[in-house]
Design an enzyme around this catalytic site. Structure first.
Site, PDB file in Angstrom:
ATOM      1  N   GLU A 154       0.822  -1.211   0.000  1.00 19.94           N
ATOM      2  CA  GLU A 154       0.000   0.000   0.000  1.00 19.94           C
ATOM      3  C   GLU A 154       0.855   1.260   0.000  1.00 19.94           C
ATOM      4  OE1 GLU A 154      -3.867  -0.169   0.591  1.00 19.94           O
ATOM      5  OE2 GLU A 154      -2.999  -1.770  -0.642  1.00 19.94           O
ATOM      6  N   ASP A 155       1.921   1.223   0.781  1.00 17.15           N
ATOM      7  CA  ASP A 155       2.626   2.464   1.089  1.00 17.15           C
ATOM      8  C   ASP A 155       3.899   2.718   0.305  1.00 17.15           C
ATOM      9  OD1 ASP A 155       0.688   2.817   2.884  1.00 17.15           O
ATOM     10  OD2 ASP A 155       1.914   2.583   4.686  1.00 17.15           O
TER      11      ASP A 155
END
Ligand code: MN
Length: 732
Positions: free
Chosen positions: A104-105
């Site tokens: 996600e990051d």
């Protein structure tokens, strides 16, 4: 300045308190890689090195990010891994926990994680990301279905465990979130996460999630109950001690060594009871709870007799969860008594092992490394269920239990969303057409196309849990006989047949003509190119006398256009006598009809084997080895349905097949065989062991190989193992 909704002033005090709590380093960043490493005493050096490597990678990936608590982001995945280490989860789970936010990051992809840390770790991380997205569309009214969907989506139960630990740490630091976020996340925790922990029998996690959720959602109510518990505790202490020492002494006199502890209900369960049973706090707190932990199951029943002798039992309140465990495996005896001066006492009696199951549930299976020869992840989840079933069998209980267990924990169904967010339950293998008919018969009859997750998709595509399905209909849409090749629900299949029968003969012929032309089109032919004088034999074989009958049979779904085309073409070109099969899972044959190919699990056909196949409802064309014993029945009944097939020359991929091995029993033989399979560059999908006698066991090994000669090489190697007596492929 703040855009948050104003809170009542008494409440803002608790909110500030929650925020201050969340910012404490012991709460927000309770672990470092070194303290985490120190707690990994149950792992070996190599495993610990891998965990540390995952931590270094995650540290780089989250470099420069920080959490709202003010701590560096990496402290969060480290804390999540710490929670799982306390549950003694395996190293892959811990690695996935450390990496759970990197997709996600940062720019990391599932593939690159797979290359660095192995497929299993990448799969868990990917599964956690997918689950997070599903929970983002939640709807309280469908909480139960969401819980089932989550379990259906997680093919590996470790995905759920990582997600639960992630949520637990986020809940511990929820005080720093805005008021609306805090309420949403807390509600979600109470609606979905705590019940899933309960289904999986992880009691410690369930009660912590409940208390954190309660505190964040209703800070005032939770504070009042907690205070009341503390003040009641003072008044009760003397009586608790008295009851506890009386019980301990009575048990010891009868030679039972037992640990007697006073129990307190958590704040949230007191609150739930007050609400659901309409009781006052004092009425609930009036009850004195104890737990008696003994060594052996039979001591549980003896201890029960002793406490029943000591205090007068309430007849209707006795529950035997040892003989009839709860669905999640919880075992214990529960009884209610009247103590001195008539005080109500509740006693739970269980063994240490039952206590461990009650605390850790499914995660308990990671606590002890099995001395077995192989330990795959899902194996442990299965083992957990097997243990539960064994408990049931010994207790002689109805089959219902197993059914509810399976449905609750590892559903066979899939769960998909309708465009307006409702969840529909469908059998595994369902297609958009099944979905359409389960919405409404008219939607099914008129559907012409569909979107899955907003992308156009074939109507024959198998649906997966979590997808959003939208059906496109037109006024003059009609069921297509082809649909019978991939629909699985009886509702859809009978509606399609019903509709097709009602179409006029003329329409059937026209539709049949269209379908046959399309099928022939794959060979660049059409009906006009066929020489019908030469096709009389094929007509007889298919049970029709003339072309119109053939077309009508195709048009109303009695005959597959594909099968007819194949047989008609084979008269001129023997190439078409056999269906071409290419490896690599379900594919369309000759790019045409979207015909799905499946491989018989019974025989596990491999490139190089002589193969045949037949059309099966819902599975398309199922390929078997020519000699597979499962075909005997069909061959007797209707031999013409068995169609010759052959592999394309470009077949590639891994194929699953099954070996049956009789071995002389000795320690480590399964490990030796598994190692030999790996050394031959083949894969082990599953192994089961049947004991045939004191000396001989039969192993059934599901193995993945490239083709027949690869298998032959593997079998030669296995025959060289001295304990192997006989070796053969299954079902041949
Ligand atoms: Mn996270």
């Amino acid at each position: 300045m703040s855009r948050q909704r104003a809170e009542p002033s008494s409440q803002s005090f608790f909110v500030a308190q929650l925020a201050a709590h969340a910012k404490q380093t012991a709460v927000a960043a309770p672990a470092t890689i070194d303290t985490l490493t120190d707690s990994l005493t149950y792992l070996n050096e190599q495993e610990i090195a891998k965990v540390r490597a995952a931590h270094s990678y995650a540290t780089l990936a989250h470099e420069g990010q920080s959490r709202r608590t003010g701590h560096a982001y990496i402290t969060h995945p480290t804390a999540v891994a710490q929670i799982l280490a306390e549950m003694r989860m395996d190293h892959q789970t811990l690695m996935a926990a450390l990496l759970h936010d990197v997709i996600e990051d940062s720019s990391a992809s599932k593939q690159s994680l797979g290359e660095m840390f192995g497929e299993s770790v990448a799969e868990i991380v990917d599964g956690v990301s997918k689950l997070s997205k599903i929970f983002a569309n939640r709807d309280e009214a469908q909480a139960e279905n969401f819980q089932k969907m989550a379990l259906a989506m997680a093919k590996d139960i470790r995905v759920i465990l990582v997600k639960m630990a992630d949520r637990l740490h986020n809940m511990r630091t929820i005080g720093v979130m805005s008021s609306s976020q805090r309420k949403r996340i807390a509600k979600e925790t109470l609606d979905f996460y705590a019940p899933i922990a309960n289904r999986l029998g992880i009691h410690t996690m369930k009660s912590e999630l409940e208390d954190l959720g309660f505190k964040a959602l209703y800070p005032l109510r939770s504070d009042r109950i907690e205070r009341a518990v503390i003040s009641a505790r003072g008044n009760r202490r003397k009586l608790m001690e008295e009851i506890s020492s009386t019980m301990t002494a009575a048990l010891n006199r009868e030679g039972i060594s037992a640990e007697v502890v006073g129990r307190e209900k958590n704040a949230f369960s007191i609150y739930k009871k007050m609400k659901s049973k309409q009781k006052s706090f004092l009425e609930i707190m009036d009850v004195f709870g104890f737990r008696v932990v003994v060594d052996q199951p039979d001591a549980c029943y003896r201890a029960l007799g002793i406490v029943h002798n000591l205090y007068k039992p309430v007849a209707s309140r006795f529950k035997d969860y040892i003989a009839i465990p709860k669905v999640n495996g919880y075992q214990s005896l529960h009884t209610s008594l009247f103590g001195m001066h008539g005080v109500p006492i509740e006693v739970q009696i269980r063994t240490k092992q039952m206590e461990a199951v009650a605390e850790n549930g499914i995660a308990g299976h990671w606590l002890y490394k099995s001395d077995g020869d192989f330990d795959s992840n899902q194996q442990r989840a299965r083992q957990w269920i097997k243990d539960l079933m064994e408990l049931q069998r010994r207790a002689g209980n109805p089959l219902e239990f197993i059914e509810s267990l399976k449905i609750d924990l590892f559903p066979d169904e899939i769960y998909v969303f309708t465009p307006n967010g409702k969840i529909l339950e469908l059998p595994n293998g369902s297609s958009p057409v099944d979905f359409a008919y389960s919405v409404h018969t008219d939607v099914g009859n008129r559907c012409i196309a569909c979107r899955i997750d907003q992308k156009l998709a074939p109507l024959s595509q198998q649906l997966q849990s979590g997808q959003r399905v939208e059906i496109i209909t037109t006024e003059d849409g009609r069921p297509n006989p082809d649909w019978l090749t991939f629909t699985v629900t009886s509702r859809a299949r009978s509606a399609i047949r019903h509709e097709l029968k009602h179409q006029q003969q003329g329409e059937s012929v026209a539709l049949g003509r269209k379908l046959l032309n399309r099928a022939l089109g794959n060979a660049n032919k059409s009906i006009n190119d066929l020489d019908f004088r030469r096709l009389r034999k094929v007509f007889t074989e298919l049970g029709v006398r003339k072309l119109d009958e053939l077309l009508a049979a195709i048009g109303n779904g009695e005959l597959m256009a594909y099968v007819a085309a194949q047989k008609l073409l084979a008269v001129d070109n023997p190439d078409y006598a056999a269906v071409e099969v290419q490896g690599g899972g379900p594919i369309a044959i000759r790019g045409g009809e979207g015909l799905v190919i499946n491989y018989g699990k019974c025989c596990g056909p491999l490139p190089g084997d002589h193969i045949v196949g037949h059309m099966t409802a819902g599975k398309g064309f199922v390929v078997h080895i020519e000699t597979c014993t499962n075909l005997n029945e069909l061959r007797r009944r209707s031999a013409h349905e068995i169609i010759p097939a052959r592999w394309t020359s470009t077949t590639e991929g891994e194929f699953l097949t099954t070996l049956r091995v009789d071995v002389n029993r000795r320690k480590g033989i399964v490990a030796e065989i598994a190692a030999e399979v790996a050394a031959a560059d083949a894969g082990v999908d599953n192994i089961s062991v049947k004991e045939r006698s004191a000396e001989i066991s039969t192993l059934i090994i599901g193995t993945t190989v490239r083709n027949r000669s690869h298998l032959a090489r593997l079998m030669r190697k296995l025959r060289n193992i001295t304990s192997v007596i006989t070796l053969s492929r299954a079902n041949n």
